[in-house]
Design an enzyme around this catalytic site. Structure first.
Site, mmCIF file in Angstrom:
data_model
loop_
_atom_site.group_PDB
_atom_site.id
_atom_site.type_symbol
_atom_site.label_atom_id
_atom_site.label_comp_id
_atom_site.label_asym_id
_atom_site.label_seq_id
_atom_site.Cartn_x
_atom_site.Cartn_y
_atom_site.Cartn_z
ATOM 1 N N TYR A 95 0.844 -1.190 0.000
ATOM 2 C CA TYR A 95 0.000 0.000 0.000
ATOM 3 C C TYR A 95 0.874 1.232 0.000
ATOM 4 O O TYR A 95 2.054 1.183 0.382
ATOM 5 C CB TYR A 95 -0.923 -0.005 1.236
ATOM 6 C CG TYR A 95 -2.107 0.917 1.102
ATOM 7 C CD1 TYR A 95 -3.070 0.719 0.119
ATOM 8 C CD2 TYR A 95 -2.256 2.005 1.964
ATOM 9 C CE1 TYR A 95 -4.154 1.571 0.002
ATOM 10 C CE2 TYR A 95 -3.352 2.870 1.853
ATOM 11 C CZ TYR A 95 -4.289 2.637 0.872
ATOM 12 O OH TYR A 95 -5.365 3.479 0.740
ATOM 13 N N ASN A 168 -14.952 4.879 1.471
ATOM 14 C CA ASN A 168 -15.608 4.581 0.194
ATOM 15 C C ASN A 168 -16.563 5.679 -0.289
ATOM 16 O O ASN A 168 -16.473 6.093 -1.451
ATOM 17 C CB ASN A 168 -16.339 3.241 0.287
ATOM 18 C CG ASN A 168 -15.388 2.068 0.432
ATOM 19 O OD1 ASN A 168 -14.232 2.154 0.020
ATOM 20 N ND2 ASN A 168 -15.849 0.990 1.018
ATOM 21 N N ASN A 194 -20.105 -3.736 -7.391
ATOM 22 C CA ASN A 194 -20.654 -4.225 -6.128
ATOM 23 C C ASN A 194 -19.716 -3.977 -4.955
ATOM 24 O O ASN A 194 -20.006 -4.384 -3.824
ATOM 25 C CB ASN A 194 -20.983 -5.715 -6.218
ATOM 26 C CG ASN A 194 -19.752 -6.553 -6.507
ATOM 27 O OD1 ASN A 194 -18.978 -6.225 -7.400
ATOM 28 N ND2 ASN A 194 -19.569 -7.641 -5.778
ATOM 29 N N GLY A 196 -17.632 -1.532 -2.156
ATOM 30 C CA GLY A 196 -18.109 -0.450 -1.315
ATOM 31 C C GLY A 196 -18.155 0.876 -2.052
ATOM 32 O O GLY A 196 -19.139 1.621 -1.967
ATOM 33 N N ARG A 217 -18.459 -8.888 -12.342
ATOM 34 C CA ARG A 217 -18.036 -10.210 -12.802
ATOM 35 C C ARG A 217 -19.220 -11.174 -12.757
ATOM 36 O O ARG A 217 -20.051 -11.104 -11.852
ATOM 37 C CB ARG A 217 -16.896 -10.739 -11.925
ATOM 38 C CG ARG A 217 -15.588 -10.003 -12.107
ATOM 39 C CD ARG A 217 -14.505 -10.589 -11.209
ATOM 40 N NE ARG A 217 -14.790 -10.361 -9.789
ATOM 41 C CZ ARG A 217 -14.056 -10.844 -8.798
ATOM 42 N NH1 ARG A 217 -13.005 -11.607 -9.064
ATOM 43 N NH2 ARG A 217 -14.377 -10.597 -7.544
ATOM 44 N N TYR A 286 -8.731 3.974 -9.332
ATOM 45 C CA TYR A 286 -8.576 4.121 -7.874
ATOM 46 C C TYR A 286 -8.272 2.795 -7.195
ATOM 47 O O TYR A 286 -8.166 2.722 -5.967
ATOM 48 C CB TYR A 286 -9.829 4.748 -7.263
ATOM 49 C CG TYR A 286 -11.074 3.880 -7.322
ATOM 50 C CD1 TYR A 286 -11.465 3.105 -6.233
ATOM 51 C CD2 TYR A 286 -11.862 3.835 -8.468
ATOM 52 C CE1 TYR A 286 -12.600 2.306 -6.278
ATOM 53 C CE2 TYR A 286 -13.001 3.045 -8.527
ATOM 54 C CZ TYR A 286 -13.361 2.286 -7.432
ATOM 55 O OH TYR A 286 -14.485 1.497 -7.485
ATOM 56 N N TRP A 312 -6.564 8.849 -5.136
ATOM 57 C CA TRP A 312 -6.302 8.230 -3.837
ATOM 58 C C TRP A 312 -6.809 9.197 -2.775
ATOM 59 O O TRP A 312 -6.367 10.350 -2.702
ATOM 60 C CB TRP A 312 -4.798 7.988 -3.663
ATOM 61 C CG TRP A 312 -4.408 7.248 -2.433
ATOM 62 C CD1 TRP A 312 -5.146 6.329 -1.744
ATOM 63 C CD2 TRP A 312 -3.157 7.357 -1.731
ATOM 64 N NE1 TRP A 312 -4.444 5.846 -0.664
ATOM 65 C CE2 TRP A 312 -3.227 6.456 -0.645
ATOM 66 C CE3 TRP A 312 -2.000 8.092 -1.933
ATOM 67 C CZ2 TRP A 312 -2.175 6.306 0.250
ATOM 68 C CZ3 TRP A 312 -0.952 7.942 -1.046
ATOM 69 C CH2 TRP A 312 -1.036 7.053 0.028
#
Length: 375
Positions: A95, A168, A194, A196, A217, A286, A312
């Site tokens: 991260y 989110n 789907n 958050g 998906r 993102y 970000w």
């Protein structure tokens, strides 16, 4: 420095003790102060990791001792904290922002103020608070934080909405507002619909009068997922496979080509989003769930003048002052009050069952966010 305002038991090394104390107490012991509530030391539980790796293997439930409250500190009893993809990535060491180890997990959540130091003016006992920035360490029953690490939120919104408010929905709102000047009736296309962020995009876009084309998906319960997203306000839901079919040209004869694409996947999925963007449109990346690069054809860049951007939320906060983030939070709270923004589908899991929650959060086709509860 990222971590909780707590320290290990008496046998812990002094260096580790100093790190886990609040910043206001690392420099010097504050002068005697009056408190709004009792700040007696107490035992708390926290999910701690001492090195990076598989979250199911490196995260441990530890007993910590809570530090006394300094003049500028706030004693918070955590109520609920989600497990987000960024939490998993941070524990794995993948991260853009990594805390010093050992660290308490969790970048988001909501807590209730128990006590405040004599210099604290922004919150009072009983208030709900959320982290002002990532890396605070929310996966614990209690903590002592500095006042400037917290933002007060109203208590008249649902607990799950407050616990999932700071990452989110903020990301969704800023991406919809900051990259294209969209007007009611314009279209937005997104993958990972789907997720958050995806669920927040659907709802905020609907509140703004925007149409959404939502890519997911394929999966065994695809119709159930499509119905759930449409109940949130999605105009169209298509699978990745359907998006690649030639028939999509007919689809866009009746639906305006999107000027904004939101990409959380990368790889082939992002390439398909680009193919369907209107000339001059923008794709904002993102996330990278597929762990594959974004591939853009030269012809799309030259002849359609498409723009590729990144977003970000942590960087947005660095580029804006705290009051602007608070304004964003209050804007989202207004949407929640009006019934235009709800929390993502959630599964509440007691903190002690964290292993089950971590494993569930890393399963494919996850449609329910894991929320750790502390009461």
């Amino acid at each position: 420095m990222w971590g909780c305002g707590a320290f290990w038991g008496a046998r812990a090394p002094s260096q580790l003790q100093r790190w886990l104390l609040p910043a206001s107490r690392r420099r010097r012991r504050p002068a005697a102060a009056s408190f709004s509530a009792s700040a007696e030391p107490s035992r708390v539980q926290a999910l701690v990791y001492g090195h990076h790796g598989d979250p199911a293997k490196v995260v441990e439930l530890k007993n910590l001792e809570l530090a006394a409250v300094g003049g500028s500190d706030v004693h918070v009893k955590m109520l609920a904290a989600p497990i987000n993809p960024s939490d998993i990535n941070m524990i794995q060491g993948n991260y853009g922002l990594l805390p010093q180890l050992p660290a308490v997990g969790g970048n988001e959540g909501v807590g209730q103020v128990v006590a405040v130091g004599s210099h604290v003016t922004g919150v009072k006992p009983g208030d709900w608070v959320i982290p002002a920035n990532a890396g605070l360490g929310t996966w614990q029953t209690e903590a002592v934080f500095s006042e400037d690490a917290l933002i007060g939120v109203p208590r008249d919104i649902p607990l799950q909405s407050a616990a999932t408010l700071g990452v989110n929905p903020c990301t969704a709102y800023r991406m919809l507002m900051d990259f294209e000047q969209l007007r009611p009736g314009d279209s937005v296309i997104q993958n990972a619909s789907n997720s958050g962020v995806g669920q927040a995009v659907i709802q905020i876009a609907a509140a703004l009068g925007l149409r959404t084309i939502n890519v997911v998906r394929d999966r065994p319960d695809i119709q159930k997922l499509m119905d759930r997203l449409k109940n949130l306000g999605a105009d169209h839901v298509v699978t990745e496979e359907e998006l690649r079919k030639p028939e999509m040209k007919n689809f866009f004869k009746n639906v305006p080509q999107p000027r904004l694409a939101l990409n959380c996947v990368g790889g082939k999925s992002s390439t398909e989003l680009l193919r369907h963007l209107a000339p001059g449109g923008t794709m904002v990346t993102y996330g990278g769930m597929a762990k594959q690069p974004v591939v853009a054809s030269v012809s799309l860049l030259i002849f359609k003048d498409l723009k590729l951007r990144g977003f970000w939320m942590s960087q947005w906060k660095k580029d804006h002052n705290p009051d602007q983030f608070k304004e964003l939070i209050f804007t989202l709270c207004d949407l929640i009050r009006r019934g235009q923004l709800s929390a993502p589908a959630c599964s509440e899991v007691p903190l002690q069952d964290y292993q089950r929650a971590l494993e569930a959060s890393m399963q494919p086709f996850v449609s329910s966010k894991q929320i750790l509860t502390m009461w």
